[in-house]
Each structure stands twice: as C-alpha cells, then as structure tokens.
Motif scaffolding. Structure first.
Motif, mmCIF file in Angstrom:
data_model
loop_
_atom_site.group_PDB
_atom_site.id
_atom_site.type_symbol
_atom_site.label_atom_id
_atom_site.label_comp_id
_atom_site.label_asym_id
_atom_site.label_seq_id
_atom_site.Cartn_x
_atom_site.Cartn_y
_atom_site.Cartn_z
ATOM 1 N N UNK A 122 0.827 -1.209 0.000
ATOM 2 C CA UNK A 122 0.000 0.000 0.000
ATOM 3 C C UNK A 122 0.862 1.262 0.000
ATOM 4 N N UNK A 123 2.196 1.086 -0.058
ATOM 5 C CA UNK A 123 3.102 2.222 -0.057
ATOM 6 C C UNK A 123 3.230 2.916 1.292
ATOM 7 N N UNK A 124 2.977 2.175 2.368
ATOM 8 C CA UNK A 124 3.012 2.765 3.703
ATOM 9 C C UNK A 124 4.247 2.310 4.471
ATOM 10 N N UNK A 125 4.967 3.270 5.010
ATOM 11 C CA UNK A 125 6.115 2.973 5.861
ATOM 12 C C UNK A 125 5.641 2.758 7.294
ATOM 13 N N UNK A 126 6.498 2.160 8.099
ATOM 14 C CA UNK A 126 6.206 1.996 9.524
ATOM 15 C C UNK A 126 6.023 3.370 10.157
ATOM 16 N N UNK A 127 5.098 3.467 11.101
ATOM 17 C CA UNK A 127 4.824 4.723 11.788
ATOM 18 C C UNK A 127 5.133 4.537 13.263
ATOM 19 N N UNK A 128 5.837 5.499 13.842
ATOM 20 C CA UNK A 128 6.234 5.418 15.246
ATOM 21 C C UNK A 128 5.062 5.713 16.184
ATOM 22 N N UNK A 147 -21.095 14.524 20.705
ATOM 23 C CA UNK A 147 -22.092 14.056 19.747
ATOM 24 C C UNK A 147 -22.609 12.690 20.210
ATOM 25 N N UNK A 148 -23.496 12.711 21.195
ATOM 26 C CA UNK A 148 -24.008 11.472 21.771
ATOM 27 C C UNK A 148 -24.828 10.702 20.738
ATOM 28 N N UNK A 149 -24.746 9.388 20.822
ATOM 29 C CA UNK A 149 -25.504 8.543 19.905
ATOM 30 C C UNK A 149 -25.666 7.171 20.547
ATOM 31 N N UNK A 150 -26.428 6.337 19.905
ATOM 32 C CA UNK A 150 -26.589 4.975 20.394
ATOM 33 C C UNK A 150 -25.670 4.025 19.642
ATOM 34 N N UNK A 151 -24.714 4.592 18.925
ATOM 35 C CA UNK A 151 -23.738 3.737 18.267
ATOM 36 C C UNK A 151 -22.339 4.093 18.732
ATOM 37 N N UNK A 152 -21.370 3.408 18.161
ATOM 38 C CA UNK A 152 -19.990 3.444 18.632
ATOM 39 C C UNK A 152 -19.090 3.614 17.415
ATOM 40 N N UNK A 153 -18.058 4.445 17.544
ATOM 41 C CA UNK A 153 -17.203 4.752 16.407
ATOM 42 C C UNK A 153 -15.744 4.457 16.736
ATOM 43 N N UNK A 154 -15.088 3.767 15.812
ATOM 44 C CA UNK A 154 -13.661 3.486 15.909
ATOM 45 C C UNK A 154 -12.928 4.545 15.093
ATOM 46 N N UNK A 155 -11.930 5.163 15.734
ATOM 47 C CA UNK A 155 -11.105 6.186 15.086
ATOM 48 C C UNK A 155 -9.666 5.688 15.052
ATOM 49 N N UNK A 156 -8.984 5.906 13.946
ATOM 50 C CA UNK A 156 -7.557 5.634 13.878
ATOM 51 C C UNK A 156 -6.838 6.978 13.794
ATOM 52 N N UNK A 157 -5.703 7.056 14.475
ATOM 53 C CA UNK A 157 -4.903 8.278 14.489
ATOM 54 C C UNK A 157 -3.688 8.038 13.600
ATOM 55 N N UNK A 158 -3.397 9.007 12.755
ATOM 56 C CA UNK A 158 -2.297 8.866 11.797
ATOM 57 C C UNK A 158 -1.561 10.197 11.650
ATOM 58 N N UNK A 159 -0.419 10.139 10.985
ATOM 59 C CA UNK A 159 0.307 11.373 10.688
ATOM 60 C C UNK A 159 -0.194 11.928 9.355
#
Length: 187
Positions: A122-128, A147-159
């Motif tokens: 995918x052309x991605x280098x390792x990230x620290x 933002x309250x809701x009855x569902x759940x959200x997964x977030x990924x943090x990236x540079x």
C-alpha cells in the motif's frame, strides 16, 4: 503538546462489532508497550459503581464544574453526578472491562500504541508511537462525547503525510470505510 488526526473508520450500533474492529486493529499494531487511556461522562450511580470497580483511582469532576466536586477536592462522585472521569496509562487489559461497565454512558477509550506497521503493497512505511493511536468512542460519534448517539465509532490516528492511504488501509482491515471525518486530537 502535540496533536494527531483521528479519522472515523467504523461506526456500528453493535458494541461487540466495534470491539471486534478494535481487536483486529490491535492485532495489526505494535502493542508491546501499549497503554490505554479513558475519558467519559458518568450519569448514574450504577454505572459509577461499575466503573469504579474497574478503575478505582480514576480522576473526576462534576460536569457543573470543579467547584461542585472533584477527586482533587476529595468529594464523593456519587453526590456530584453527572461527572466527567479520566484515567491514563493503564494496561491494555483494562479497556474491555471499562467499556462493559459503561452501560448507556458515553466515553472514549484510547489505545496508545507503539506503532503502525509498514505496508509495502500500500506504499506505507512503519509509523512510530507518536502517530499511532486508536480510539473507540462508546455511545458517542466523536472523541469528546459531544455528539451522543446509540452507536460506537472506531477512530484511527495517523500522521498527515500518509493520512489518506493509511486511514483507508486500516478501514479496509475492519470492513469499515473512511467517511472523510477527521478530528484534531490533542495528545
């Protein structure tokens, strides 16, 4: 203080599915020295009792303001509901018991990872570690329980420099999709 970009990659009303997605991403990440942080809003004495059983030393303050009660002032959180709670730097195995204790109350659970792996195809280098986090917003769609809701959200943090490609690759791994929603997350 630094910031990361947190991208929503998976939203579901099924908490077990959200946890499955988190487990999949944790299986991809380097977690050798990982920690987990907690932030939430507790509205009921039942949820408070369950959360304190899992995290007895958590920090808190009344939503009405610290002057109405806080762990720093030595008050009883049950007398000050609703309260905002925090706990930092815990072992990874505390995350799921905390999530189970929440009931309908909103929270964010952030896994501080050692890194995201290289993905050459995918052309991605390792990230620290500096840019490797994962957050599950429970009963909320955002990182801050606004933002309250009855569902759940997964977030990924990236540079920033590999943001779009890394987000999409991680979303693909959990059967999610990048919606374009990115929040600035102070770390």
């Amino acid at each position: 203080m630094s910031n990361s970009n947190a991208a929503a990659v998976f939203t579901t009303a099924d908490l077990a599915e959200a946890i499955r997605a988190v487990r999949t991403l944790l299986g991809i990440a380097d977690v050798r020295h990982g920690e987990v942080d907690f932030e939430g809003v507790i509205r009921s004495s039942d949820v408070l009792a369950h959360v304190r059983h899992v995290l007895p030393d958590l920090e808190w303050w009344a939503l009405a303001g610290k002057e109405c009660g806080s762990s720093e002032a030595g008050g009883d959180p049950a007398d000050c509901l609703p309260i905002r709670v925090f706990d930092w730097g815990r072992p990874l195995d505390r995350a799921e018991p905390f999530i189970a204790a929440l009931g309908p109350d909103p929270a964010a659970v952030r896994w501080d990872l050692d890194g995201w792996p290289a993905v050459p195809e995918a052309g991605l280098e390792e990230v620290s570690q500096k840019y490797a986090y994962l957050t599950l917003s429970v009963n909320s769609r955002d990182l801050y329980q606004d933002e309250l809701s009855q569902d759940h959200t997964v977030h990924v943090h990236v540079r920033r420099d590999d943001q779009a490609a890394r987000i999409q690759w991680l979303a693909d791994q959990v059967g999610g999709r990048f919606t374009g929603r990115v929040e600035m997350a102070p770390l």
